[in-house]
Design an enzyme around this catalytic site. Structure first.
Site, PDB file in Angstrom:
ATOM      1  N   CYS A  28      41.453  39.064  29.283  1.00  0.00           N
ATOM      2  CA  CYS A  28      41.143  37.804  29.966  1.00  0.00           C
ATOM      3  C   CYS A  28      42.294  36.850  29.687  1.00  0.00           C
ATOM      4  O   CYS A  28      43.416  37.290  29.440  1.00  0.00           O
ATOM      5  CB  CYS A  28      39.799  37.243  29.484  1.00  0.00           C
ATOM      6  SG  CYS A  28      39.749  36.842  27.727  1.00  0.00           S
ATOM      7  N   ALA A  29      42.030  35.548  29.690  1.00  0.00           N
ATOM      8  CA  ALA A  29      43.118  34.577  29.531  1.00  0.00           C
ATOM      9  C   ALA A  29      43.725  34.599  28.135  1.00  0.00           C
ATOM     10  O   ALA A  29      44.911  34.323  27.968  1.00  0.00           O
ATOM     11  CB  ALA A  29      42.610  33.171  29.850  1.00  0.00           C
TER      12      ALA A  29
END
Length: 469
Positions: A28-29
């Protein structure tokens, strides 16, 4: 200690049990998300000792290794180049979506759509902050200018920098939704662009009364969707599913012609006449509720959000806030939510810092101090899962500090020009005359959490009791 990204990738693979123990891997981020066959094969202490790793923990069936924004993309790229793939991308997506309850899966999917969009919104927010700095009278005076004498072409240039992402936001959302739900991203982006086509009355112009919506069938009012997020999300979701269904039924020889034609025709009709009006109303109800909470007087809104925000983060459903922040920026041109959650993040940093400075354990000190610094850069997972939540009281003291800082931020009306960056990097969102209050809100949050943790929240004796329990 390894500092080359390829070497770090190799070390991570080895520490989680090797390629044969990896069922699937994604990111993810900020985190590398690994699903393994045998949890016992993971050398957890080794993982946490790898350079650039800021912490690791299990959540929703995934072993999540925190690397931070940007770094995680680089490490993941190296892992892919090493040929590690425990499953196909489609199997990986299905495996991930089957983890957790239905609400967690829904919010995670929502986050998957918005995470790729966040970098351009961050850039836009920074442009707004820099413009706010240079537009202040004192700064203009350094260049012998006033607000009235700024060249018109320069203002036009700054508007291009600050307005483009939000003017075409539905296109970005529809593109990402098609990508996540299995459709063709190029069809998604065209569908999103149709929602903001200049032939439609501009939503902002309709909102301020300078333009009128087009009335169809004497009943349905239609305008562009420049200020909407949810209609584009729903259109992207349904459009991707429709494209897949059509492609299964259309002869292969006609697929290139009929599938995009039918998908776009059906979806723009539904988007303009059904999805837009219905979910635009839903979106407005949600925003009214958020604005109501943010408008609660005497700093109470900041107190509530600042206290509870990090509790929501540990559940993993905090991605829903992306939607709210995008809407705030799009409709208000400012983001009061960012200032409040910044206080919540700074408070967890302050609590971890107190633990790191107070403990005599070299191992805990080596974990807590870097975790605190990471939180001051906006990444709280190492501080929360590695230190504060692990020992209980520091996390609670961090919640109290977040409430105190959020109370002040709300009381003075702090509002950022962007989203997705907080604490130290977040200063760039408050260069429009708010910087002193912003710094003070962070100091209050971190200071309260630090003081309470130092006095009441942590002792090495209590640490030993917890670890021996």
């Amino acid at each position: 200690m390894k500092n080359n990204n390829r070497e770090i990738a190799e070390a991570i693979i080895a520490a989680v049990g090797g390629e044969t123990n990896i069922k699937s891997i994604a990111h993810c981020a900020t985190r590398l998300r690994i699903m393994v066959y045998d949890e016992e094969k993971i050398e957890k202490e080794t993982v946490e000792g790898i350079d650039k790793v800021k912490g690791a923990y299990f959540h929703s069936g995934q072993y999540q290794i925190i690397l931070g924004t940007g770094t995680v993309n680089q490490i993941y790229e190296k892992i892919e180049k090493l040929g590690v793939s425990g499953s196909t991308k489609e199997d990986q997506k299905k495996e991930k979506n089957n983890q957790g309850n239905w609400f967690q899966r829904m919010i995670r999917t929502f986050g998957d759509v918005f995470v790729p969009i966040i970098p351009v919104l961050v850039a836009t927010g920074l442009f707004m902050g820099v413009r706010g700095l240079f537009m202040q009278d004192q700064v203009l005076g350094w260049f012998g200018l006033t607000a009235e004498t700024i060249p018109e072409n320069f203002l036009l240039f700054t508007e291009i920098l600050t307005d483009t992402a939000f003017a075409f936001l539905p296109a970005l959302i529809a593109w990402s939704a098609f990508r996540v739900f299995g459709g063709s991203p190029v069809i998604g982006i065209v569908l999103g662009l149709m929602l903001v086509n200049p032939a439609l009355p501009n939503a902002w112009a309709v909102g301020d009364g300078s333009a009128d919506p087009i009335t169809f069938f004497g009943l349905i009012e239609v305008s562009g969707y420049q200020s909407s997020v949810l209609p584009a999300f729903i259109a992207g979701f349904l459009g991707a599913k429709l494209e897949i269904a059509i492609r299964k039924r259309v002869p292969e020889a006609l697929d290139l012609i009929l599938t995009p034609f039918l998908t776009l025709f059906i979806m723009i009709t539904l988007a303009l006449f059904v999805i837009g009006p219905v979910f635009g109303a839903v979106e407005q109800i949600v925003m009214t509720g958020v604005l109501f909470l943010l408008d609660v007087p005497f700093g109470i809104s900041g107190l509530i959000i600042g206290f509870f925000h990090q509790l929501i983060v540990i559940t993993g459903v905090h991605h829903i806030f992306n939607f709210l922040e995008v809407q705030l920026l799009d409709q208000l041109g400012a983001n009061p939510f960012n200032a409040i959650i910044t206080a919540a993040i700074a408070a967890q940093a302050g609590a971890a810092l107190a633990v790191g400075l107070k403990t005599r354990s070299k191992k805990l000190k080596a974990l807590a101090l870097p975790s605190s610094f990471s939180a001051f850069l906006g990444i709280t997972e190492p501080a929360i899962f590695g230190v504060n939540l692990r020992y209980g009281k520091p996390f609670v003291m961090g919640l109290i500090g977040g409430g105190a800082g959020g109370f002040f931020a709300s009381l003075v009306g702090l509002a950022g020009t962007g989203m997705a960056i907080t604490v130290l990097p977040g200063t760039l969102l408050y260069l429009n005359g708010q910087i002193l209050f912003y710094i003070l809100a962070n100091i209050i949050a971190a200071g309260v959490a630090f003081g309470l943790t130092w006095l009441f929240g942590y002792s090495d004796k209590k640490k030993e009791e917890i670890e021996q329990a």
